[in-house]
Design a protein around this motif. Structure first.
Motif, PDB file in Angstrom:
ATOM      1  N   VAL A  10       0.777  -1.038   0.049  1.00 42.58           N
ATOM      2  CA  VAL A  10      -0.083  -0.186   0.012  1.00 42.58           C
ATOM      3  C   VAL A  10       0.887   1.319   0.069  1.00 42.58           C
ATOM      4  CG1 VAL A  10      -2.035  -0.888   0.940  1.00 42.58           C
ATOM      5  CG2 VAL A  10      -0.309  -0.131   2.759  1.00 42.58           C
ATOM      6  N   GLY A  11       2.147   1.039   0.039  1.00 39.98           N
ATOM      7  CA  GLY A  11       2.912   2.383   0.036  1.00 39.98           C
ATOM      8  C   GLY A  11       4.168   2.031   0.633  1.00 39.98           C
ATOM      9  N   VAL A  23      -3.759   6.819   6.350  1.00 41.86           N
ATOM     10  CA  VAL A  23      -5.088   6.185   6.148  1.00 41.86           C
ATOM     11  C   VAL A  23      -5.100   5.526   4.929  1.00 41.86           C
ATOM     12  CG1 VAL A  23      -7.714   6.231   6.038  1.00 41.86           C
ATOM     13  CG2 VAL A  23      -6.644   7.394   7.633  1.00 41.86           C
ATOM     14  N   VAL A  24      -5.495   4.152   4.843  1.00 41.91           N
ATOM     15  CA  VAL A  24      -5.763   3.146   3.363  1.00 41.91           C
ATOM     16  C   VAL A  24      -7.137   2.939   3.585  1.00 41.91           C
ATOM     17  CG1 VAL A  24      -5.237   1.055   2.361  1.00 41.91           C
ATOM     18  CG2 VAL A  24      -3.349   2.154   3.652  1.00 41.91           C
ATOM     19  N   ARG A  25      -7.881   3.250   2.403  1.00 43.47           N
ATOM     20  CA  ARG A  25      -9.378   3.182   2.192  1.00 43.47           C
ATOM     21  C   ARG A  25      -9.423   1.517   1.813  1.00 43.47           C
ATOM     22  NH1 ARG A  25     -10.818   7.574   3.861  1.00 43.47           N
ATOM     23  NH2 ARG A  25     -10.556   9.568   2.738  1.00 43.47           N
ATOM     24  N   THR A  26     -10.456   0.661   2.439  1.00 46.21           N
ATOM     25  CA  THR A  26     -10.382  -0.576   1.994  1.00 46.21           C
ATOM     26  C   THR A  26     -11.859  -0.991   1.963  1.00 46.21           C
ATOM     27  OG1 THR A  26     -10.431  -1.685   4.111  1.00 46.21           O
ATOM     28  CG2 THR A  26      -8.265  -1.035   3.326  1.00 46.21           C
ATOM     29  N   GLY A  27     -12.093  -2.112   1.460  1.00 45.90           N
ATOM     30  CA  GLY A  27     -13.610  -2.513   1.533  1.00 45.90           C
ATOM     31  C   GLY A  27     -13.904  -2.900   2.978  1.00 45.90           C
ATOM     32  N   LEU A  33      -2.841   3.125   9.307  1.00 46.19           N
ATOM     33  CA  LEU A  33      -1.218   2.746   9.412  1.00 46.19           C
ATOM     34  C   LEU A  33      -0.334   3.476  10.263  1.00 46.19           C
ATOM     35  CD1 LEU A  33      -0.431   1.611   5.697  1.00 46.19           C
ATOM     36  CD2 LEU A  33      -0.733   0.217   7.376  1.00 46.19           C
ATOM     37  N   LEU A 105      -5.050  -8.053   4.246  1.00 48.31           N
ATOM     38  CA  LEU A 105      -6.460  -7.494   4.544  1.00 48.31           C
ATOM     39  C   LEU A 105      -7.384  -8.746   4.787  1.00 48.31           C
ATOM     40  CD1 LEU A 105      -7.223  -4.660   2.053  1.00 48.31           C
ATOM     41  CD2 LEU A 105      -7.483  -4.769   4.608  1.00 48.31           C
TER      42      LEU A 105
ATOM     43  N   ALA B 818      -3.606   5.076   0.362  1.00 49.04           N
ATOM     44  CA  ALA B 818      -3.864   4.334  -0.766  1.00 49.04           C
ATOM     45  C   ALA B 818      -5.436   3.820  -0.644  1.00 49.04           C
ATOM     46  CB  ALA B 818      -3.012   3.053  -0.846  1.00 49.04           C
ATOM     47  N   VAL B 820      -7.413   0.489  -1.699  1.00 47.01           N
ATOM     48  CA  VAL B 820      -7.368  -1.000  -1.902  1.00 47.01           C
ATOM     49  C   VAL B 820      -8.689  -1.755  -1.851  1.00 47.01           C
ATOM     50  CG1 VAL B 820      -4.914  -1.044  -1.594  1.00 47.01           C
ATOM     51  CG2 VAL B 820      -6.496  -1.811  -0.009  1.00 47.01           C
TER      52      VAL B 820
END
Lengths: 118, 821
Positions: A10-11, A23-27, A33, A105, B818, B820
């Motif tokens: 993710v980075g 922040v990582v946007r996910t389902g 993080l 995830l 990000a 995902v």
């Protein structure tokens, strides 16, 4: 041990400020993080078990974060609220490979609330 | 002419000429040994009580006020029955009749006379050296002259790149002058530094904007009615509004010489500090002892000890000369040197460099003993090296790790109690006041002292910077054993430390700590990087202490101050643009309306502080919202800050039939002056145009109520959880006074309140009388506080929204890393 988990990059560690969060946007919703002062990286659901505050906006100290809404202190490794409060933020396996931050995830585990937020 | 008559007690009469550090230190030592032996008269040429001359540099740089460097106030002289005559220079000593006569004509008889006239700056005899605008750097009057010149800005030339010259140059630069240092030699401070350290120092000063010219020989000071420049022998001419002569000092021995005392480079004294006349002693920078003169504080104190012992009737005490060490008092530049470091035959150089930290250390060893040391950038082991140098300690056992300092491998590092126990009685514990271990232990046993405060009161150890507090506590524990109950601790700052807010703050100042990790390191934090209680507090204390110098740590700020908006319960933010004094316009309102439409902002509300609050702004929209508001001329309203929030006003004399003054205009001025400042907690101001007080000024942190004859200033009010009406501080006549009082009040609160303490509890804690004493009774102090406030404001009035909307600051705060899945 990691064979059952698929890792998503993710980075990089450098993208996260030291003693800070991204922040990582996910389902599963937003995952926060965290990078500690000693460059360890942790991943928690961006929701305080108390009242849903965005943990990514808190002050990171040691391997803990203080929620910006009501100052609950959450342990970054386990997601557990640090006593006397009770509750656990959802958490997600994370690893760093050659400076790249990878999330597992599929193994995301939701949290459980304290203070009657179920 | 009046003549002093002996009181009935028939005590001996002691007259001290010179009210400086050496003379008064002698008296302190004497009073401790023989409090009732003398009737004491002190003459001082300066109009002030005894102050710490070595701290003039921080006063010049605005880091300290004069009150903070006073060593003994007038009450001390009174309490000890000393007759203090300030502003009266002694002009004649009549040795035959044992009297002195001062400028005022007053004649006082003595049995013993102590001359402590110090030194005067050397003024190099070039044409123009007596022009107005040429000053030395020796006393408070010089500092005042420099501050006055600096207030007008312009250019300053400092002649002399030694200790004093560089401290003056730094102070003047901090005060906003364009400064050039002229130094005759190739290396700055060549008597204290070697070339490497000199080069590092030069580089650092240049980085601060100081121009350094070495090998620069002054030919002439140019000017007609006052200084306009300096011409060098190579023909170069430098414009200057102020010239500071700091090429050296000269013992001030004129009085002794005129009285026929034996003089060389100074008034000659023997090991008993006695001059060629057995009734006359002399101490300090005015003396010559064994062919040496001294210009540093430590030798003066050693001389004072001996003189006091002799005056008390002792026959043993002898001064045998001093080995000196030097420390440059320029904030953020750590330089230390001691002994002989020229090196040479049979000497061994041990050098350590760390370019990344800008550290250079050199210890010169000869025959297994330290001969000298130069430290740049990291001076914490200076005292350790200096002690070994003075004691002639064998360094062979620690030779391999010597350069890394005491904590690396030095004995006893792991057990502080054992380390203190192992020290010899002569080891200096308190560097500020020159108190050694033996003195403290003796005081504890003989005077029955049982706690830190008593040790401070009796010995002065740990009474200044406090960095030796731990060692003094160890000494109490060692001396009293189980009889030592420990210290009743005030509430510590947080669980990461045992120290209180006030202790931490004092240490930041005294130890010149400049970063949060430094504070945690030096004050032995128990956690690696603190917690959400201490980090924001430390960040504030450092920001307040080192304006312009300290780099704000955004990671130690609460989210609202980090992203310059207020977080709401659903994780969105609210945005409040600044409306100066509560004034707005059609253009601003139109821009706000457009922003509300464009970003679908759900709620718009007028606040209690006369602003408009936009609720429910998504974090990722913040930058665009700000950019639009900026475009209409609006800036951050700091509704999220522990800082100046709002200045609320009523319309005042411009529209209101009852208005007595232009309260709106004054409110705008106050807000323009104070916006952007960081304070221990939020600060709200208000200005009401008449005593009907429509702006509710008397429940504000500072409220102005206009009346026909001027302005009442009210402080310490709060309309929150615990309503507290303000106290009336003072009534003034002009807007200018209102502004000055406001700046001074803000700064006093900034410097002395604890983090998260509003003005209301602060005023209750310290008392209104204290605030009045600092702000109303002390005009000079008030002006200095205001000056420090304005100086700090010169670094804080950048719109944080514009900085971020332009994408140059903290970009990562406003976008996800990000997306995902």
């Amino acid at each position: 041990m990691d064979q059952s988990i698929s890792w998503i990059t993710v980075g990089s560690v450098e993208d996260i400020p030291r003693q800070g969060s991204r922040v990582v946007r996910t389902g599963f919703g937003d995952i926060a993080l965290f990078r500690t002062v000693t460059d360890e990286v942790y991943a928690l659901e961006d929701r305080c078990p108390h009242a849903g505050g965005p943990l990514s906006q808190g002050i990171v100290h040691g391997a803990r974060v203080t929620c910006p809404l009501h100052s609950w202190v959450i342990d970054l490794a386990s997601g557990e609220a640090v006593g006397p409060d009770e509750g656990c933020a959802g958490h997600c396996p994370v690893r760093v490979v050659d400076g790249a931050v990878q999330l597992g995830l599929a193994a995301f585990r939701p949290g459980r609330g304290g203070c009657g937020h179920g | 002419m009046s003549t002093h008559t002996n009181p009935p007690t028939k005590r001996e009469r002691l007259v001290v000429v010179g009210n400086g550090m050496a003379g008064i230190r002698t008296l302190e030592e004497l009073l401790a040994k023989a409090p009732d032996r003398y009737d004491i008269t002190v003459f001082g040429a300066e109009p002030h009580p005894n102050y710490n001359r070595i701290m003039l540099s921080p006063v010049l740089a605005g880091e300290k006020t004069f009150e903070q460097i006073v060593l003994n106030g007038r009450d001390w002289y009174e309490a000890n029955g000393i007759n203090l005559l300030t502003g009266d220079r002694v002009e004649v000593i009549d040795r035959a009749n044992r009297t002195v006569t001062a400028m005022s004509g007053l004649t006082v008889g003595y049995d013993k006379l102590l001359i402590a006239t110090g030194s005067t700056p050397v003024i190099i005899p070039v044409p123009g050296s007596t022009l107005p605008g040429v000053v030395g750097f020796r006393d408070l009057a010089d500092v005042d002259t420099m501050l006055e010149a600096a207030a007008k800005g312009g250019r300053a030339v400092v002649i002399g790149g030694g200790l004093l010259g560089l401290e003056a140059a730094n102070g003047l630069t901090v005060k906003g002058m364009d400064v050039t240092v002229l130094h005759l030699m190739d290396t700055l401070m060549e008597r204290q530094l070697d070339r490497s350290a000199g080069a590092l120092l030069r580089h650092e000063l240049e980085r601060r904007g100081i121009t350094v010219l070495t090998g620069a020989d002054t030919a002439e000071i140019v000017g007609i009615e006052k200084v306009s420049g300096v011409r060098l022998k190579n023909g170069q001419e430098l414009p200057a509004d102020l010239v500071v002569m700091a090429v050296g000092i000269r013992p001030n021995m004129a009085l002794g010489k005129a009285a026929g005392l034996a003089c060389g480079r100074g008034i000659q004294v023997d090991d008993a500090m006695t001059t060629s006349d057995p009734a006359i002693l002399s101490v300090g920078e005015c003396v010559e002892h064994r062919g040496q003169t001294y210009g540093l504080v430590a030798p003066l104190f050693e001389m004072a000890k001996v003189a006091a012992a002799r005056l008390a009737g002792g026959t043993e005490a002898a001064y045998t000369g001093s080995v000196t060490s030097t420390k440059l008092k320029v904030t953020g530049v750590d330089v230390f040197s001691a002994g002989d470091f020229t090196g040479g035959k049979d000497c061994e150089d041990i050098v350590f460099r760390d370019a990344a930290r800008g550290v250079y250390k050199r210890v010169v060893v000869k025959e297994n003993r330290i001969l000298g040391a130069v430290l740049y950038g990291d001076t914490k082991d200076g005292g350790w090296y200096f002690q070994m140098l003075k004691d002639g300690t064998e360094v062979a056992p620690v030779r391999d790790t010597l350069i890394f300092g005491q904590s690396f491998g030095g004995e006893g590092a792991a057990n502080p109690k054992a380390a203190v126990a192992a020290l010899p009685d002569s080891a200096e514990i308190c560097g500020c006041n020159g108190v050694c271990k033996g003195t403290i232990v003796t005081a504890i046993t003989e005077k029955g002292l049982s706690n830190l405060d008593e040790v401070r009161a009796h010995t002065k150890a740990s009474a200044s910077c406090g960095s030796c507090t731990g060692q003094v506590e160890q000494l109490l524990a060692l001396t009293l054993g189980d009889g030592y109950a420990g210290e009743a601790k005030a509430k510590p700052m947080c669980k990461c430390t045992d120290r209180t807010h006030d202790e931490v703050r004092r240490a930041i100042t005294a130890l010149e700590l400049k970063t949060i990790p430094d504070v945690m390191q030096r004050l032995e934090w128990r956690t690696p990087d603190g917690c959400h209680h201490c980090r924001p507090a430390l960040n504030y204390y450092l920001l307040c202490e080192w304006p312009g110098d300290y780099k704000d740590d955004s990671r130690s700020r609460y989210i609202n101050e980090r992203v310059h908006a207020n977080i709401q319960k659903d994780g969105t933010y609210s945005v409040v643009p600044r409306m100066w004094g509560g004034l707005t316009s059609a253009k601003e309102l139109r821009a706000i309306a457009d922003v509300v439409d464009k970003f679908a902002i759900p709620t718009v509300k007028v606040t209690g502080g006369q602003r408009i609050d936009l609720f429910g702004v998504k974090k990722e929209d913040l930058l665009a919202v700000w950019a639009d508001l900026n475009a209409a001329g609006m800036v951050s309203g700091h509704a999220y800050a522990k800082g100046l929030r709002t200045v609320k006003t009523c319309v005042g004399s411009e529209w209101c039939r009852f208005g007595t003054q232009d309260s709106t205009g004054l409110g705008v001025k106050l807000e323009r002056m104070t916006w952007g400042t960081w304070t221990p907690h939020k600060v709200k101001l208000a200005v009401s145009g008449c005593p009907r007080n429509c702006a509710e000024a008397t429940i504000k942190d500072l409220g102005v109520v206009c009346v026909d004859s001027g302005y009442e200033l009210h402080v310490g009010g709060n309309g929150g959880m615990h309503v507290r009406a303000c106290d009336l501080l003072v009534k003034v006549e002009t807007e200018a006074e209102v502004l000055e009082y406001t700046g001074a009040y803000m700064q006093l609160y900034r410097e002395e309140a604890r983090y998260l303490e509003r003005t209301a509890p602060w005023v209750e804690r310290v008392g209104l009388e204290y605030v009045k004493r600092r702000l109303v009774d002390d005009a000079e102090g008030r002006a200095a506080l205001n000056a420090r406030f304005l100086f700090s404001q010169s670094f804080s009035q950048d719109d944080p929204w514009a900085e971020r909307a332009s994408g140059s600051v903290d970009r990562h705060e406003f976008a996800p890393l990000a997306q995902v899945g």
